[in-house]
Design a protein around this motif. Structure first.
Motif, mmCIF file in Angstrom:
data_model
loop_
_atom_site.group_PDB
_atom_site.id
_atom_site.type_symbol
_atom_site.label_atom_id
_atom_site.label_comp_id
_atom_site.label_asym_id
_atom_site.label_seq_id
_atom_site.Cartn_x
_atom_site.Cartn_y
_atom_site.Cartn_z
ATOM 1 N N SER A 21 80.823 57.296 -69.848
ATOM 2 C CA SER A 21 80.483 56.110 -69.049
ATOM 3 C C SER A 21 79.915 55.046 -69.977
ATOM 4 C CB SER A 21 79.451 56.476 -67.977
ATOM 5 O OG SER A 21 78.310 57.026 -68.608
ATOM 6 N N CYS A 22 79.705 53.868 -69.431
ATOM 7 C CA CYS A 22 79.188 52.758 -70.237
ATOM 8 C C CYS A 22 77.721 52.523 -69.876
ATOM 9 C CB CYS A 22 80.013 51.506 -69.954
ATOM 10 S SG CYS A 22 79.380 50.059 -70.801
ATOM 11 N N SER A 23 76.888 52.320 -70.903
ATOM 12 C CA SER A 23 75.454 52.147 -70.629
ATOM 13 C C SER A 23 75.096 50.700 -70.299
ATOM 14 C CB SER A 23 74.637 52.617 -71.839
ATOM 15 O OG SER A 23 74.927 51.778 -72.940
ATOM 16 N N PRO B 74 79.162 43.846 -66.353
ATOM 17 C CA PRO B 74 80.579 44.133 -66.624
ATOM 18 C C PRO B 74 80.965 43.789 -68.059
ATOM 19 C CG PRO B 74 80.313 42.782 -64.643
ATOM 20 C CD PRO B 74 78.977 42.853 -65.289
ATOM 21 N N CYS B 75 81.814 44.617 -68.646
ATOM 22 C CA CYS B 75 82.293 44.369 -70.009
ATOM 23 C C CYS B 75 83.754 43.962 -69.927
ATOM 24 C CB CYS B 75 82.146 45.644 -70.841
ATOM 25 S SG CYS B 75 83.079 45.617 -72.381
ATOM 26 N N SER B 76 84.097 42.819 -70.483
ATOM 27 C CA SER B 76 85.490 42.362 -70.382
ATOM 28 C C SER B 76 86.347 42.963 -71.487
ATOM 29 C CB SER B 76 85.551 40.842 -70.451
ATOM 30 O OG SER B 76 84.970 40.428 -71.661
ATOM 31 N N ASP C 124 87.320 48.362 -74.469
ATOM 32 C CA ASP C 124 88.148 48.881 -75.553
ATOM 33 C C ASP C 124 87.184 49.773 -76.333
ATOM 34 O OD1 ASP C 124 90.005 49.267 -77.475
ATOM 35 O OD2 ASP C 124 90.248 47.168 -78.039
ATOM 36 N N CYS C 125 86.847 50.921 -75.735
ATOM 37 C CA CYS C 125 85.623 51.641 -76.110
ATOM 38 C C CYS C 125 85.739 52.474 -77.389
ATOM 39 C CB CYS C 125 85.183 52.540 -74.960
ATOM 40 S SG CYS C 125 85.188 51.716 -73.371
ATOM 41 N N LEU C 126 86.959 52.638 -77.920
ATOM 42 C CA LEU C 126 87.113 53.550 -79.061
ATOM 43 C C LEU C 126 87.571 52.864 -80.340
ATOM 44 C CD1 LEU C 126 88.930 56.455 -77.173
ATOM 45 C CD2 LEU C 126 86.491 56.112 -77.475
ATOM 46 N N VAL D 138 83.935 54.055 -82.138
ATOM 47 C CA VAL D 138 83.393 54.328 -80.808
ATOM 48 C C VAL D 138 82.249 53.348 -80.518
ATOM 49 C CG1 VAL D 138 82.267 56.059 -79.375
ATOM 50 C CG2 VAL D 138 84.056 56.749 -80.976
ATOM 51 N N CYS D 139 82.332 52.660 -79.390
ATOM 52 C CA CYS D 139 81.343 51.634 -79.028
ATOM 53 C C CYS D 139 79.963 52.270 -78.850
ATOM 54 C CB CYS D 139 81.786 50.953 -77.733
ATOM 55 S SG CYS D 139 80.576 49.777 -77.111
ATOM 56 N N LYS D 140 78.942 51.558 -79.305
ATOM 57 C CA LYS D 140 77.581 52.118 -79.226
ATOM 58 C C LYS D 140 77.115 52.253 -77.775
ATOM 59 C CE LYS D 140 75.220 47.762 -79.716
ATOM 60 N NZ LYS D 140 74.801 46.721 -80.507
HETATM 61 S S1 SF4 Z 1 83.634 48.632 -74.943
HETATM 62 FE FE1 SF4 Z 1 81.490 49.343 -75.002
HETATM 63 S S2 SF4 Z 1 80.402 47.927 -73.679
HETATM 64 FE FE2 SF4 Z 1 82.581 47.711 -73.163
HETATM 65 S S3 SF4 Z 1 82.964 49.174 -71.492
HETATM 66 FE FE3 SF4 Z 1 83.383 50.258 -73.396
HETATM 67 S S4 SF4 Z 1 81.448 51.307 -73.875
HETATM 68 FE FE4 SF4 Z 1 80.963 49.683 -72.395
#
Ligand code: SF4
Length: 408
Positions: free
Chosen positions: A181-183, A187-189, A192-194, A198-200
């Protein structure tokens, strides 16, 4: 039947007449894509349209805008994306009283044997591989089923006539995105989480997946639980408990991994993590397998003739496969399919990031040459040592140094 207006339903497209399309084009929340004739005249417009579609797919239902594209006659309007199912809704959908068998009118479906004893645990994919259209089908937001719901379905699988004790897959588009899940609380536009790493903000709950695997494995009548769906290496490297459990209990002797390529430029165009990730993953996974006294082979999925790729890059990929002590058993020529940025690069001959021209192998001869490089390391041809190049790993014992000077 009730005469309800079907216009404007999220997640659907409509065909508009020339007059209605012109009116919609003037609306404030319309995003106009390059039209049919503009693309026909200039192929670069194809990738510009696809980038816009991709961006909107990632924004998902939070986007208030609709897409509009002029066709040869009339317009196509793509309404805003549908909201993803909630966890409760997802559980309910997968627990509907499906027959779990093909229609008697067409009972002989080869793929059915692969999925008959499998259970979907997750929907959506927040990875963003250029050659995959999954985001367009299921969205970029990951929704995971509850353990209780998955267990109820697994019990139904066990009760099926002919079940032999093996759940063939607990998976989804990317199995180990389960319970991520996203912390962020807004909303994040990007979604592109990987990539490029890998997104923090990505929260990975490996305990949920480990507990789920254990709970399904302990069900009466279940002898083995496999994971046959794709696993993202970048995530596995961050979940050592899960990786150890998968290696010990949930592989049919082979782990399917999807590096797709080894060359940084091609990986960038594919939007995949870099090759170092594969080297390090293999090292970690082999150490774990050794400790667990389990024999595991790795089957890498690879793509030849991806836009941007040349025969030389395929040669380097083949060498990297050999250096990593792998065999190229699963590979395919890139084939353009609808709704992907790789297809847009193939058609337009443009880089997805810079929009600069890139080479694209379209002719049968070059495509065959690219594939042949992988055939050489498929294990089906007699193995010969290859000449060391800069892409070989230091200390590799499978290659020989380049000959210098004259032969005696
Ligand atoms: S890219 Fe990062 S901030 Fe955006 S939805 Fe994925 S985990 Fe959340």
């Amino acid at each position: 039947d009730r005469g309800a207006d079907l216009a404007g339903i999220s997640g659907t497209c409509e065909f508009l007449s020339p007059a209605a399309g012109s009116v919609s084009a003037d609306e404030e929340d319309a995003t106009l894509l390059p039209g049919w004739h503009e693309i026909e005249d200039e192929k670069k417009n194809f990738i510009l349209a696809e980038l816009e579609i991709d961006q909107r797919a990632r924004q998902g239902y939070e986007s208030q805008r609709f897409l509009l594209q002029k066709q040869k006659s009339g317009w196509v309007k793509e309404n805003r994306p549908a909201a993803p199912l909630t966890q409760v809704e997802l559980d309910r959908v997968y627990e509907l009283p499906f027959q779990r068998c093909p229609s008697s009118a067409n009972a002989n479906i080869p793929a059915f044997t692969m999925i008959r004893d499998s259970v979907t645990i997750v929907r959506g994919c927040s990875g963003n591989c250029s050659f995959c259209a999954l985001t367009r089908h299921q969205g970029a937001q990951v929704v995971s089923r509850t353990e209780e719901s998955i267990l109820r379905e697994a019990k139904n699988v066990v009760r099926q006539t002919g079940f032999k004790g093996t759940i063939s897959d607990l998976g989804g588009p990317t199995a180990n995105l389960y319970a991520t899940s996203c912390s962020l609380d807004k909303p994040c536009s990007r979604k592109d989480c990987l990539y490029p790493e890998v997104c923090k903000h990505l929260q990975i709950d490996e305990d949920s997946f480990v507990n789920l695997l254990q709970a399904v494995a302990e069900l009466a009548g279940v002898k083995k639980v496999l994971i046959s769906s794709g696993l993202r290496l970048a995530l596995l490297r961050r979940t050592p408990k899960l990786l150890a459990r998968i290696i010990r209990h949930h592989l049919p002797g082979v782990m399917k991994i999807a590096p797709e390529h080894s060359e940084p430029e091609i990986l960038r165009l594919m939007h995949k993590n870099d090759a170092l990730e594969l080297d390090e993953f293999l090292q970690e996974a082999r150490t774990l397998a050794l400790k667990a006294k389990v024999k595991v082979d790795f089957t890498p999925y690879l793509i030849s003739s991806h836009p941007g790729c040349s025969v030389e890059e395929m040669r380097n990929l083949a060498q990297s496969i050999k250096c990593n002590d792998l065999k190229a058993r699963q590979y395919q020529d890139f084939t353009p399919t609808p709704g992907t940025l790789s297809t847009a690069m193939y058609v337009s001959g443009r880089d997805r990031d810079t929009l600069k021209p890139i080479r694209v192998a379209k002719g049968a001869t070059e495509r065959q040459q690219q594939r042949q490089e992988l055939e050489k390391v498929s294990g089906r041809q007699k193995s010969r040592p290859h000449i060391r190049t800069s892409s070989c790993k230091p200390g590799c014992t499978k290659c020989r140094p380049r000959r210098t000077g004259k032969r005696k």
